[in-house]
Design an enzyme around this catalytic site. Structure first.
Site, mmCIF file in Angstrom:
data_model
loop_
_atom_site.group_PDB
_atom_site.id
_atom_site.type_symbol
_atom_site.label_atom_id
_atom_site.label_comp_id
_atom_site.label_asym_id
_atom_site.label_seq_id
_atom_site.Cartn_x
_atom_site.Cartn_y
_atom_site.Cartn_z
ATOM 1 C CB SER A 8 -0.908 0.007 1.227
ATOM 2 O OG SER A 8 -1.520 1.275 1.342
ATOM 3 C CG HIS A 33 -4.032 -1.485 -1.549
ATOM 4 N ND1 HIS A 33 -5.151 -2.226 -1.896
ATOM 5 C CD2 HIS A 33 -4.412 -0.701 -0.510
ATOM 6 C CE1 HIS A 33 -6.156 -1.904 -1.095
ATOM 7 N NE2 HIS A 33 -5.730 -0.975 -0.243
ATOM 8 C CG ASP A 35 -5.212 2.432 1.109
ATOM 9 O OD1 ASP A 35 -6.178 1.657 0.965
ATOM 10 O OD2 ASP A 35 -4.103 2.067 1.540
ATOM 11 C CG MET A 37 -8.363 7.213 2.796
ATOM 12 S SD MET A 37 -7.551 7.157 4.406
ATOM 13 C CE MET A 37 -6.668 5.585 4.281
ATOM 14 C CG HIS A 66 -9.443 0.255 -0.361
ATOM 15 N ND1 HIS A 66 -8.865 0.047 0.874
ATOM 16 C CD2 HIS A 66 -10.784 0.261 -0.141
ATOM 17 C CE1 HIS A 66 -9.815 -0.070 1.792
ATOM 18 N NE2 HIS A 66 -10.986 0.063 1.204
ATOM 19 C CG MET A 68 -11.433 3.387 2.391
ATOM 20 S SD MET A 68 -9.821 3.292 3.197
ATOM 21 C CE MET A 68 -8.767 3.374 1.748
ATOM 22 C CG MET A 137 -11.931 -2.848 5.158
ATOM 23 S SD MET A 137 -10.419 -2.316 4.316
ATOM 24 C CE MET A 137 -9.443 -1.635 5.651
ATOM 25 C CG ASP A 175 -6.472 -2.877 3.157
ATOM 26 O OD1 ASP A 175 -5.370 -2.679 3.688
ATOM 27 O OD2 ASP A 175 -7.093 -2.003 2.526
HETATM 28 C C1 DX5 Z 1 -6.475 1.425 5.738
HETATM 29 C C2 DX5 Z 1 -6.055 1.145 4.335
HETATM 30 C C3 DX5 Z 1 -4.962 0.158 4.223
HETATM 31 C C4 DX5 Z 1 -3.662 0.591 4.824
HETATM 32 C C5 DX5 Z 1 -3.002 -0.638 5.389
HETATM 33 O O1 DX5 Z 1 -7.545 2.310 5.721
HETATM 34 O O2 DX5 Z 1 -7.156 0.655 3.584
HETATM 35 O O3 DX5 Z 1 -4.761 -0.248 2.869
HETATM 36 O O4 DX5 Z 1 -2.783 1.188 3.904
HETATM 37 O O5 DX5 Z 1 -1.921 -0.243 6.137
HETATM 38 P P1 DX5 Z 1 -1.167 -1.256 7.114
HETATM 39 O O6 DX5 Z 1 -0.693 -2.405 6.273
HETATM 40 O O7 DX5 Z 1 -0.068 -0.424 7.669
HETATM 41 O O8 DX5 Z 1 -2.174 -1.707 8.122
HETATM 42 ZN ZN ZN Z 2 -6.697 -0.209 1.526
#
Ligand code: DX5
Ligand code: ZN
Length: 221
Positions: A8, A33, A35, A37, A66, A68, A137, A175
């Site tokens: 990620s 990956h 993320d 947000m 991904h 969010m 998750m 994840d």
């Molecule tokens: C959390 C994200 C994850 C995050 C995971 O909201 O969706 O993808 O990057 O990070 P680690 O591996 O550090 O838990």
């Molecule tokens: Zn993620």
């Protein structure tokens, strides 16, 4: 089958993005990956299409996006054009989930749904044929570096059973909090794609970190 590791970017040093991605890929990372947000669906705010475009220029590995965010459907066309390979969103973030999964596929992306720790598996039951990926998750989304919630393991097992029963070939991704201490548990429960942020980019040697994670997952047939 062998495990697919998806580092990620959230945990990467963005000042050295190319180097960090190249290191992870050298270690065997198959997907990257990303993320996204929006500060509403989750409290944190991260990146959007410009990051996907930048990564597209850096690597030919599939970009596993991904979202969010509220109303993820607003980004389907833009992210497809930016080079996303996987488009995963949370069912609670929108209304017409099936339509948006189909639209993501029409744009040439794999369509995925993500389940928060408190989200019931029933949220995906009616759309299994529309899914290329289910993301379980194992932390509450919003931040990297959190600890794996043990309840996730049984949920992975139940999603695995649901997909198998339906004859679905969708990927099962996990994840949050994936480390060398937790990855074997998620893999053993039936996950095939493991996201890891801190465990890869929080180390001095991301390539070795990816290898170490993959090594914890014994071959499964
Ligand atoms: C959390 C994200 C994850 C995050 C995971 O909201 O969706 O993808 O990057 O990070 P680690 O591996 O550090 O838990
Ligand atoms: Zn993620």
């Amino acid at each position: 089958m062998s495990v697919r590791i998806a580092p990620s970017v959230l945990a990467a040093d963005l000042g050295r993005l190319r180097e960090q991605i190249e290191q992870a890929v050298a270690g065997g990372a198959e997907w990257i990956h990303v993320d996204v947000m929006d500060g509403h669906f989750v409290p944190n705010l991260t990146f959007g299409a410009p990051m996907i475009r930048a990564l597209r220029r850096i690597t030919d590995r599939p970009l596993d996006v991904h979202l969010m965010v509220r109303h993820p459907e607003h980004y389907i066309a833009e992210y497809a054009d930016a080079g996303a390979a996987v488009f995963t969103f949370h069912p609670e973030a929108t209304v017409h989930v099936q339509r948006h999964l189909a639209a993501a596929r029409e744009r040439g992306m794999l369509a995925g749904l993500a389940l928060n720790p408190a989200s019931p598996i029933s949220l995906i039951e009616e759309v299994v044929p529309d899914l290329d990926l289910v993301l379980v998750m194992s932390v509450n989304p919003g931040y990297g570096g959190q600890s794996y919630l043990p309840h996730a393991t049984d949920k992975i097992r139940r999603v695995r059973a649901l997909l198998d029963r339906a004859g679905s070939r969708a990927a099962l991704e996990v994840d949050g909090g994936i480390t060398t201490a937790t990855i074997a548990e998620a893999w053993g429960a039936g996950a095939d794609t493991l996201v890891a942020g801190t465990a890869v980019f929080g180390t001095a040697d991301p390539a070795q970190a990816v290898r170490d994670l993959a090594r914890r997952c014994a071959v499964r047939v």
